[in-house]
Design a protein around this motif. Structure first.
Motif, PDB file in Angstrom:
ATOM      1  N   GLU A 145       0.872  -1.160   0.000  1.00 27.71           N
ATOM      2  CA  GLU A 145       0.000   0.000   0.000  1.00 27.71           C
ATOM      3  C   GLU A 145       0.917   1.220   0.000  1.00 27.71           C
ATOM      4  O   GLU A 145       1.632   1.462   0.979  1.00 27.71           O
ATOM      5  CB  GLU A 145      -0.912   0.022   1.222  1.00 27.71           C
ATOM      6  N   LEU A 146       0.938   1.967  -1.098  1.00 28.40           N
ATOM      7  CA  LEU A 146       1.917   3.029  -1.292  1.00 28.40           C
ATOM      8  C   LEU A 146       1.227   4.381  -1.438  1.00 28.40           C
ATOM      9  O   LEU A 146       0.217   4.497  -2.135  1.00 28.40           O
ATOM     10  CB  LEU A 146       2.758   2.753  -2.538  1.00 28.40           C
ATOM     11  N   ASP A 147       1.805   5.375  -0.779  1.00 31.35           N
ATOM     12  CA  ASP A 147       1.246   6.724  -0.887  1.00 31.35           C
ATOM     13  C   ASP A 147       2.312   7.777  -1.137  1.00 31.35           C
ATOM     14  O   ASP A 147       2.090   8.962  -0.946  1.00 31.35           O
ATOM     15  CB  ASP A 147       0.445   7.082   0.364  1.00 31.35           C
ATOM     16  N   ARG A 148       3.506   7.297  -1.561  1.00 23.90           N
ATOM     17  CA  ARG A 148       4.610   8.228  -1.818  1.00 23.90           C
ATOM     18  C   ARG A 148       5.436   7.730  -3.008  1.00 23.90           C
ATOM     19  O   ARG A 148       5.396   6.539  -3.337  1.00 23.90           O
ATOM     20  CB  ARG A 148       5.497   8.369  -0.585  1.00 23.90           C
ATOM     21  N   PRO A 149       6.173   8.617  -3.653  1.00 21.79           N
ATOM     22  CA  PRO A 149       6.982   8.204  -4.816  1.00 21.79           C
ATOM     23  C   PRO A 149       8.129   7.277  -4.419  1.00 21.79           C
ATOM     24  O   PRO A 149       8.550   7.238  -3.257  1.00 21.79           O
ATOM     25  CB  PRO A 149       7.518   9.543  -5.358  1.00 21.79           C
ATOM     26  N   ILE A 150       8.632   6.532  -5.400  1.00 22.39           N
ATOM     27  CA  ILE A 150       9.847   5.729  -5.254  1.00 22.39           C
ATOM     28  C   ILE A 150      10.827   6.213  -6.313  1.00 22.39           C
ATOM     29  O   ILE A 150      10.491   6.327  -7.488  1.00 22.39           O
ATOM     30  CB  ILE A 150       9.559   4.233  -5.427  1.00 22.39           C
ATOM     31  N   THR A 151      12.050   6.499  -5.897  1.00 23.17           N
ATOM     32  CA  THR A 151      13.047   7.087  -6.787  1.00 23.17           C
ATOM     33  C   THR A 151      13.462   6.112  -7.887  1.00 23.17           C
ATOM     34  O   THR A 151      13.143   4.920  -7.843  1.00 23.17           O
ATOM     35  CB  THR A 151      14.277   7.511  -5.970  1.00 23.17           C
ATOM     36  N   THR A 152      14.184   6.605  -8.883  1.00 23.96           N
ATOM     37  CA  THR A 152      14.661   5.758  -9.979  1.00 23.96           C
ATOM     38  C   THR A 152      15.548   4.646  -9.431  1.00 23.96           C
ATOM     39  O   THR A 152      16.498   4.898  -8.680  1.00 23.96           O
ATOM     40  CB  THR A 152      15.438   6.586 -11.009  1.00 23.96           C
ATOM     41  N   HIS A 153      15.224   3.416  -9.806  1.00 27.67           N
ATOM     42  CA  HIS A 153      15.970   2.252  -9.330  1.00 27.67           C
ATOM     43  C   HIS A 153      15.831   1.146 -10.368  1.00 27.67           C
ATOM     44  O   HIS A 153      15.238   1.342 -11.427  1.00 27.67           O
ATOM     45  CB  HIS A 153      15.450   1.801  -7.957  1.00 27.67           C
ATOM     46  N   ALA A 154      16.395  -0.015 -10.075  1.00 30.61           N
ATOM     47  CA  ALA A 154      16.334  -1.143 -11.009  1.00 30.61           C
ATOM     48  C   ALA A 154      16.396  -2.443 -10.218  1.00 30.61           C
ATOM     49  O   ALA A 154      16.695  -2.444  -9.013  1.00 30.61           O
ATOM     50  CB  ALA A 154      17.482  -1.071 -12.020  1.00 30.61           C
ATOM     51  N   ALA A 191       2.255  -2.764 -15.401  1.00 32.90           N
ATOM     52  CA  ALA A 191       3.602  -2.370 -15.820  1.00 32.90           C
ATOM     53  C   ALA A 191       4.482  -3.607 -15.911  1.00 32.90           C
ATOM     54  O   ALA A 191       4.482  -4.451 -15.012  1.00 32.90           O
ATOM     55  CB  ALA A 191       4.196  -1.375 -14.845  1.00 32.90           C
ATOM     56  N   ALA A 192       5.240  -3.722 -17.014  1.00 36.04           N
ATOM     57  CA  ALA A 192       6.160  -4.834 -17.241  1.00 36.04           C
ATOM     58  C   ALA A 192       7.560  -4.262 -17.425  1.00 36.04           C
ATOM     59  O   ALA A 192       7.814  -3.529 -18.375  1.00 36.04           O
ATOM     60  CB  ALA A 192       5.740  -5.638 -18.470  1.00 36.04           C
ATOM     61  N   ILE A 193       8.480  -4.610 -16.535  1.00 40.46           N
ATOM     62  CA  ILE A 193       9.800  -3.989 -16.490  1.00 40.46           C
ATOM     63  C   ILE A 193      10.860  -5.086 -16.589  1.00 40.46           C
ATOM     64  O   ILE A 193      10.917  -5.993 -15.754  1.00 40.46           O
ATOM     65  CB  ILE A 193       9.981  -3.185 -15.189  1.00 40.46           C
ATOM     66  N   SER A 194      11.680  -5.006 -17.606  1.00 43.12           N
ATOM     67  CA  SER A 194      12.717  -6.019 -17.828  1.00 43.12           C
ATOM     68  C   SER A 194      13.843  -5.863 -16.810  1.00 43.12           C
ATOM     69  O   SER A 194      14.024  -4.786 -16.224  1.00 43.12           O
ATOM     70  CB  SER A 194      13.271  -5.887 -19.246  1.00 43.12           C
ATOM     71  N   PRO A 195      14.626  -6.927 -16.576  1.00 42.87           N
ATOM     72  CA  PRO A 195      15.751  -6.827 -15.651  1.00 42.87           C
ATOM     73  C   PRO A 195      16.686  -5.674 -15.991  1.00 42.87           C
ATOM     74  O   PRO A 195      17.003  -5.432 -17.156  1.00 42.87           O
ATOM     75  CB  PRO A 195      16.456  -8.183 -15.818  1.00 42.87           C
ATOM     76  N   TRP A 196      17.094  -4.950 -14.972  1.00 40.01           N
ATOM     77  CA  TRP A 196      18.026  -3.827 -15.047  1.00 40.01           C
ATOM     78  C   TRP A 196      17.468  -2.629 -15.827  1.00 40.01           C
ATOM     79  O   TRP A 196      18.221  -1.764 -16.226  1.00 40.01           O
ATOM     80  CB  TRP A 196      19.379  -4.246 -15.618  1.00 40.01           C
ATOM     81  N   GLU A 197      16.162  -2.572 -16.001  1.00 36.09           N
ATOM     82  CA  GLU A 197      15.570  -1.419 -16.664  1.00 36.09           C
ATOM     83  C   GLU A 197      15.234  -0.363 -15.604  1.00 36.09           C
ATOM     84  O   GLU A 197      14.464  -0.632 -14.676  1.00 36.09           O
ATOM     85  CB  GLU A 197      14.303  -1.831 -17.423  1.00 36.09           C
ATOM     86  N   PHE A 200      19.817   5.114   6.440  1.00 31.64           N
ATOM     87  CA  PHE A 200      19.530   3.843   5.783  1.00 31.64           C
ATOM     88  C   PHE A 200      18.032   3.675   5.542  1.00 31.64           C
ATOM     89  O   PHE A 200      17.603   3.234   4.471  1.00 31.64           O
ATOM     90  CB  PHE A 200      20.052   2.682   6.634  1.00 31.64           C
ATOM     91  N   THR A 201      17.226   4.043   6.529  1.00 36.24           N
ATOM     92  CA  THR A 201      15.766   3.941   6.391  1.00 36.24           C
ATOM     93  C   THR A 201      15.265   4.819   5.252  1.00 36.24           C
ATOM     94  O   THR A 201      14.392   4.412   4.473  1.00 36.24           O
ATOM     95  CB  THR A 201      15.071   4.323   7.707  1.00 36.24           C
ATOM     96  N   ARG A 202      15.820   6.032   5.132  1.00 33.68           N
ATOM     97  CA  ARG A 202      15.442   6.908   4.016  1.00 33.68           C
ATOM     98  C   ARG A 202      15.804   6.267   2.683  1.00 33.68           C
ATOM     99  O   ARG A 202      15.012   6.272   1.736  1.00 33.68           O
ATOM    100  CB  ARG A 202      16.118   8.271   4.159  1.00 33.68           C
ATOM    101  N   PHE A 203      17.024   5.722   2.596  1.00 36.11           N
ATOM    102  CA  PHE A 203      17.475   5.055   1.369  1.00 36.11           C
ATOM    103  C   PHE A 203      16.556   3.885   1.026  1.00 36.11           C
ATOM    104  O   PHE A 203      16.102   3.741  -0.120  1.00 36.11           O
ATOM    105  CB  PHE A 203      18.910   4.560   1.549  1.00 36.11           C
ATOM    106  N   PHE A 204      16.269   3.035   1.983  1.00 32.97           N
ATOM    107  CA  PHE A 204      15.459   1.842   1.743  1.00 32.97           C
ATOM    108  C   PHE A 204      14.052   2.232   1.318  1.00 32.97           C
ATOM    109  O   PHE A 204      13.488   1.657   0.378  1.00 32.97           O
ATOM    110  CB  PHE A 204      15.423   0.989   3.019  1.00 32.97           C
ATOM    111  N   SER A 205      13.482   3.216   1.983  1.00 34.45           N
ATOM    112  CA  SER A 205      12.127   3.659   1.656  1.00 34.45           C
ATOM    113  C   SER A 205      12.050   4.241   0.252  1.00 34.45           C
ATOM    114  O   SER A 205      11.076   4.017  -0.479  1.00 34.45           O
ATOM    115  CB  SER A 205      11.639   4.687   2.675  1.00 34.45           C
ATOM    116  N   LEU A 206      13.075   4.983  -0.160  1.00 38.00           N
ATOM    117  CA  LEU A 206      13.092   5.579  -1.493  1.00 38.00           C
ATOM    118  C   LEU A 206      13.270   4.528  -2.581  1.00 38.00           C
ATOM    119  O   LEU A 206      12.749   4.680  -3.692  1.00 38.00           O
ATOM    120  CB  LEU A 206      14.217   6.617  -1.597  1.00 38.00           C
ATOM    121  N   ASN A 207      13.996   3.449  -2.289  1.00 33.24           N
ATOM    122  CA  ASN A 207      14.295   2.442  -3.310  1.00 33.24           C
ATOM    123  C   ASN A 207      13.370   1.232  -3.282  1.00 33.24           C
ATOM    124  O   ASN A 207      13.192   0.576  -4.310  1.00 33.24           O
ATOM    125  CB  ASN A 207      15.745   1.962  -3.152  1.00 33.24           C
TER     126      ASN A 207
END
Length: 273
Positions: free
Chosen positions: A19-28, A60-66, A251-258
């Motif tokens: 259940e998400l209510d915030r953005p997630i940064t660019t990741h792969a 959404a369909a996302i290939s590995p490392w995309e 670390f919590t900020r990093f994990f939450s963003l990714n």
């Protein structure tokens, strides 16, 4: 507040109800990645250079490392079934010959059968149902999504897939990154260790892998964090320091963003089979 309602780890990879209510940064991710809408706000995503909206009719369909980023297209929270499927598991259990699990389209139309599978999986994961049943339904859902993504398109051959990661300096840098997980300054020295200038290294790495060295490195750190959270009794603070973070808060900020949720929340609901 974003939260995980259920997370299941197995030979297939992992499946999560978020259940998400915030953005997630660019990741792969190294896995094939599927995001199915269950209820709530629509999902707005950027996958590579494409913009994709997930709702009742599309996934959404996302290939590995995309590389991809997540946002909400409407106000409020969204409830999703999110899959991270290991390519080799898919190769071994499906009729596909694609060892890389590359999708043909980034947006897939959800058929009535796929929607029924999503609903059934959601119910079973919330009820903590049997792992064999969940894995069987996952294979059916992923196979249908994969086939739908290639409908009417030419499929890649083994040579197309083999061209990625072909430069020995990129492969060497990927090996070195694994030993740099606890060193937040490791990327600065990585280019010289593989015999390249920093600009040349970053350009070559992205050309070969599709992601920047920073995104790749953050993926490795996220994966190690998830492995430690689900496979060890380490405290979140110890995991943070082992991965080179100055504090549990950073670390919590990093994990939450990714990942989308806090590491404590992830550990609370994760099950490993």
């Amino acid at each position: 507040m974003s939260q995980a309602l259920a997370v299941s780890h197995g030979e297939f990879g992992r499946a999560a109800l978020y259940e998400l209510d915030r953005p997630i940064t660019t990741h792969a991710h190294r896995e094939g990645h599927l995001i199915f809408y269950v209820s709530g706000a629509r999902i707005g995503m950027k996958i590579g250079r494409s913009k994709v909206v997930c709702d009742k009719t599309t996934a959404a369909a996302i290939s590995p490392w995309e590389p991809h980023a997540f946002d909400l297209a409407d106000d409020g929270a969204v409830f999703t079934l999110t899959l991270y499927i290991k390519p080799m598991w898919f190769l071994e259990h499906s009729g596909s010959a694609d060892f890389a699990l590359n999708f043909g389209r980034r947006q897939v139309t959800v058929s009535p059968m796929m929607d029924a599978l999503v609903r059934r999986l959601t119910t079973m994961m919330l009820a903590d149902a049997g792992d064999v049943q969940v894995e069987t339904l996952l294979l059916d859902l992923v196979s249908r999504a994969y086939e739908a993504s290639w409908d009417g398109r030419r499929r890649p051959n083994a040579l197309d897939c083999a061209r990625r990661f072909s430069d020995f300096r990129v492969r060497r840098s990927q090996q070195l990154m694994k030993s740099y997980l606890g060193n937040q300054h490791g990327l600065d020295a990585l280019a010289s260790e593989v015999g390249l200038s920093r600009p040349h290294f970053f350009k070559l790495f992205k050309m070969q892998t599709g992601v920047t060295p920073n995104v790749y490195f953050n993926t490795l750190r996220s994966e190690q964090a998830i492995e430690d959270l689900t496979g060890t009794d380490k405290s979140v603070t110890d995991i943070a320091y082992d991965l080179g973070f100055a504090s549990q808060a950073s670390f919590t900020r990093f994990f939450s963003l990714n990942v989308g949720i806090s590491p404590t929340d992830y550990r609370r609901v994760a099950t490993v089979t």
